[in-house]
Scaffold this motif. Structure first.
Motif, PDB file in Angstrom:
ATOM      1  N   LEU A 158      43.728  40.653  46.116  1.00  0.00           N
ATOM      2  CA  LEU A 158      44.613  40.668  44.947  1.00  0.00           C
ATOM      3  C   LEU A 158      45.576  41.843  44.987  1.00  0.00           C
ATOM      4  CD1 LEU A 158      44.569  38.443  42.806  1.00  0.00           C
ATOM      5  CD2 LEU A 158      42.431  38.552  44.077  1.00  0.00           C
ATOM      6  N   ASP A 159      45.137  42.968  45.520  1.00  0.00           N
ATOM      7  CA  ASP A 159      46.056  44.104  45.693  1.00  0.00           C
ATOM      8  C   ASP A 159      47.214  43.730  46.616  1.00  0.00           C
ATOM      9  OD1 ASP A 159      44.819  45.934  44.023  1.00  0.00           O
ATOM     10  OD2 ASP A 159      43.550  46.769  45.603  1.00  0.00           O
ATOM     11  N   LEU A 160      46.897  43.053  47.709  1.00  0.00           N
ATOM     12  CA  LEU A 160      47.938  42.648  48.665  1.00  0.00           C
ATOM     13  C   LEU A 160      48.951  41.702  48.004  1.00  0.00           C
ATOM     14  CD1 LEU A 160      45.751  42.027  51.857  1.00  0.00           C
ATOM     15  CD2 LEU A 160      47.499  43.811  51.586  1.00  0.00           C
ATOM     16  N   LEU A 161      48.442  40.758  47.216  1.00  0.00           N
ATOM     17  CA  LEU A 161      49.335  39.792  46.570  1.00  0.00           C
ATOM     18  C   LEU A 161      50.220  40.455  45.520  1.00  0.00           C
ATOM     19  CD1 LEU A 161      46.904  36.761  46.173  1.00  0.00           C
ATOM     20  CD2 LEU A 161      48.878  36.920  47.703  1.00  0.00           C
ATOM     21  N   LEU A 176      46.652  31.514  37.428  1.00  0.00           N
ATOM     22  CA  LEU A 176      46.177  30.138  37.347  1.00  0.00           C
ATOM     23  C   LEU A 176      44.786  30.094  37.965  1.00  0.00           C
ATOM     24  CD1 LEU A 176      49.376  28.142  38.427  1.00  0.00           C
ATOM     25  CD2 LEU A 176      48.734  28.955  36.156  1.00  0.00           C
ATOM     26  N   GLY A 177      43.761  30.132  37.112  1.00  0.00           N
ATOM     27  CA  GLY A 177      42.388  30.233  37.597  1.00  0.00           C
ATOM     28  C   GLY A 177      41.740  28.883  37.838  1.00  0.00           C
ATOM     29  N   GLY A 178      40.686  28.888  38.646  1.00  0.00           N
ATOM     30  CA  GLY A 178      39.895  27.694  38.935  1.00  0.00           C
ATOM     31  C   GLY A 178      38.425  28.044  39.039  1.00  0.00           C
ATOM     32  N   LYS A 179      37.567  27.015  39.041  1.00  0.00           N
ATOM     33  CA  LYS A 179      36.115  27.231  39.082  1.00  0.00           C
ATOM     34  C   LYS A 179      35.671  28.118  37.923  1.00  0.00           C
ATOM     35  CE  LYS A 179      35.449  24.968  42.970  1.00  0.00           C
ATOM     36  NZ  LYS A 179      34.741  23.674  42.990  1.00  0.00           N
ATOM     37  N   ALA A 180      36.189  27.825  36.728  1.00  0.00           N
ATOM     38  CA  ALA A 180      35.879  28.642  35.550  1.00  0.00           C
ATOM     39  C   ALA A 180      34.370  28.714  35.322  1.00  0.00           C
ATOM     40  CB  ALA A 180      36.568  28.064  34.319  1.00  0.00           C
ATOM     41  N   GLY A 181      33.893  29.896  35.010  1.00  0.00           N
ATOM     42  CA  GLY A 181      32.479  30.101  34.749  1.00  0.00           C
ATOM     43  C   GLY A 181      31.676  30.505  35.973  1.00  0.00           C
ATOM     44  N   GLU A 186      35.365  34.809  38.251  1.00  0.00           N
ATOM     45  CA  GLU A 186      35.372  36.033  37.450  1.00  0.00           C
ATOM     46  C   GLU A 186      35.732  37.240  38.320  1.00  0.00           C
ATOM     47  OE1 GLU A 186      35.001  35.425  34.253  1.00  0.00           O
ATOM     48  OE2 GLU A 186      34.649  33.361  34.857  1.00  0.00           O
ATOM     49  N   THR A 187      35.204  37.267  39.540  1.00  0.00           N
ATOM     50  CA  THR A 187      35.509  38.376  40.444  1.00  0.00           C
ATOM     51  C   THR A 187      36.993  38.435  40.770  1.00  0.00           C
ATOM     52  OG1 THR A 187      33.297  38.268  41.432  1.00  0.00           O
ATOM     53  CG2 THR A 187      35.002  39.374  42.707  1.00  0.00           C
ATOM     54  N   ARG A 188      37.582  37.272  41.076  1.00  0.00           N
ATOM     55  CA  ARG A 188      39.010  37.245  41.424  1.00  0.00           C
ATOM     56  C   ARG A 188      39.895  37.562  40.219  1.00  0.00           C
ATOM     57  NH1 ARG A 188      39.585  32.225  45.820  1.00  0.00           N
ATOM     58  NH2 ARG A 188      38.184  33.199  47.348  1.00  0.00           N
ATOM     59  N   ARG A 189      39.527  37.051  39.063  1.00  0.00           N
ATOM     60  CA  ARG A 189      40.340  37.333  37.874  1.00  0.00           C
ATOM     61  C   ARG A 189      40.276  38.820  37.529  1.00  0.00           C
ATOM     62  NH1 ARG A 189      38.125  35.123  32.466  1.00  0.00           N
ATOM     63  NH2 ARG A 189      36.791  36.914  32.921  1.00  0.00           N
ATOM     64  N   ASP A 190      39.086  39.409  37.607  1.00  0.00           N
ATOM     65  CA  ASP A 190      38.961  40.849  37.341  1.00  0.00           C
ATOM     66  C   ASP A 190      39.755  41.655  38.356  1.00  0.00           C
ATOM     67  OD1 ASP A 190      37.325  40.182  35.252  1.00  0.00           O
ATOM     68  OD2 ASP A 190      35.444  40.729  36.262  1.00  0.00           O
TER      69      ASP A 190
END
Length: 345
Positions: A158-161, A176-181, A186-190
């Motif tokens: 995520l830092d690179l992006l 735009l998140g996926g695999k909610a829950g 959660e790791t990628r969103r955080d």
């Protein structure tokens, strides 16, 4: 050799038996693939056994629905094991296991050299498995899980992006998140929020979505859900998607509506994109090579240390950025006509 001697060896008897004879019997047994009822494989010399790794998938995941990510993890695991004469055996999904199934698959002296867990399962289930086979690795799960773990560096991805988009002039970036829950979402969103903060940018929950799945259709639905907000002056100029499949779906949906990417909106994915097809764009993405995750898991499972004395390792493999066709300079400004056009799309 007498039948009685062979029977004693295959049942684990060592006392009073020549070491070379003991090794020779087990080597010949392994070569023939012979396995009789009552035979004690746990007594075999390590050199006589070809390591077989049991593969278990997270709940709701099946072999027919491995997807682009875990299919590459599986290939890396297979390649790493095959190089050392090992193999994998599919044991099912975690939600298919009960006490009877565990007892049937893992009797005393069972044949599995180790276990590979694909994705997130409960700590309680992991502890049950570890009690039967301490040599276990979880792939793409929480790093605090019991046993070995192998993960990609989500923070670095995520830092690179975010840094890539910031260099292109983007200051408003949505999610735009996926695999909610699930833990990986959660790791990628955080990590997305942390990357924005480190870059001096603000997050805005109005421009964040979380879908239950993470395929192209979900990417298209996610961007459509936000389009009614496109008239706002603070609407993002770029979106980071949970993965490159969602980024592909969002890009195709925008292009179909007459909104070209990246000239009007940049779309990127939080994993390594697969090679594009003639009908798909080359997506910009950042992540860890899934094949490398499987290969690293194989190395941990094949280590020579006895299972009872394992020192569990938690590996985090580095990420890299691949720049494709879906990210570009931020548009300087949108006219009210352009916002209206996007909202109608």
């Amino acid at each position: 050799m007498s039948q009685a001697l062979v029977s004693l060896v295959l049942n684990g008897r060592r006392d009073g038996i020549n070491a070379a004879t003991y090794e020779r019997i087990w080597q010949h047994t392994a070569l023939c693939g012979y396995r009789a009822k009552g035979m004690n494989p746990a007594a075999a010399p390590a050199a006589a056994l070809h390591p077989q790794i049991g593969a278990i998938l997270r709940p709701s995941l099946t072999l027919s629905r491995l997807g682009n990510y875990f299919s590459h993890v599986q290939h890396g695991l297979h390649a790493g094991l095959e190089a050392s004469g090992g193999s994998t055996a599919f044991l099912g999904s975690a939600d298919e296991f009960d006490a009877a199934r565990l007892a049937r698959l893992f009797p005393t002296g069972h044949r599995f050299h180790g276990l590979a867990i694909f994705g997130e399962v409960s700590p309680a289930f992991l502890r049950k498995l570890l009690s039967r086979q301490p040599r276990l690795v979880s792939i793409s799960a929480c790093p605090d899980r019991p046993g070995h773990t192998v993960n990609g560096d989500e923070k670095q991805s995520l830092d690179l992006l975010v840094q890539h988009l910031k260099k292109l002039g983007h200051r408003r970036i949505g999610w735009l998140g996926g695999k909610a829950g699930q833990g990986r979402h959660e790791t990628r969103r955080d990590a997305f929020h942390a990357a924005l903060l480190a870059a001096g940018l603000a997050s805005d929950p109005r421009y964040e979505t979380a879908r239950t799945e993470a395929d192209r259709a979900e990417g298209a639905e996610a961007i459509h859900k936000l389009l009614p907000l496109a008239r706002r002056a603070d609407f993002p100029t770029a979106f980071i998607c949970y993965n490159s499949l969602m980024a592909t779906g969002a890009t195709l949906a925008l292009n179909h509506a007459g909104w070209e990417t990246p000239s009007r909106l940049s779309i990127v994915g939080a994993d390594l994109p697969r090679p594009p097809t003639k009908r798909e764009p080359a997506v910009t993405g950042a992540g860890t090579c899934a094949h490398s995750l499987g290969h690293a898991a194989a190395s941990l499972l094949l280590e020579s240390a006895p299972a009872a004395t394992l020192d569990y390792q938690h590996l985090t493999l580095p990420a890299r950025l691949i720049i494709g066709e879906t990210s570009g300079p931020a548009p300087s400004a949108f006219s009210s006509h352009q916002f209206a056009e996007l909202a109608r799309a």
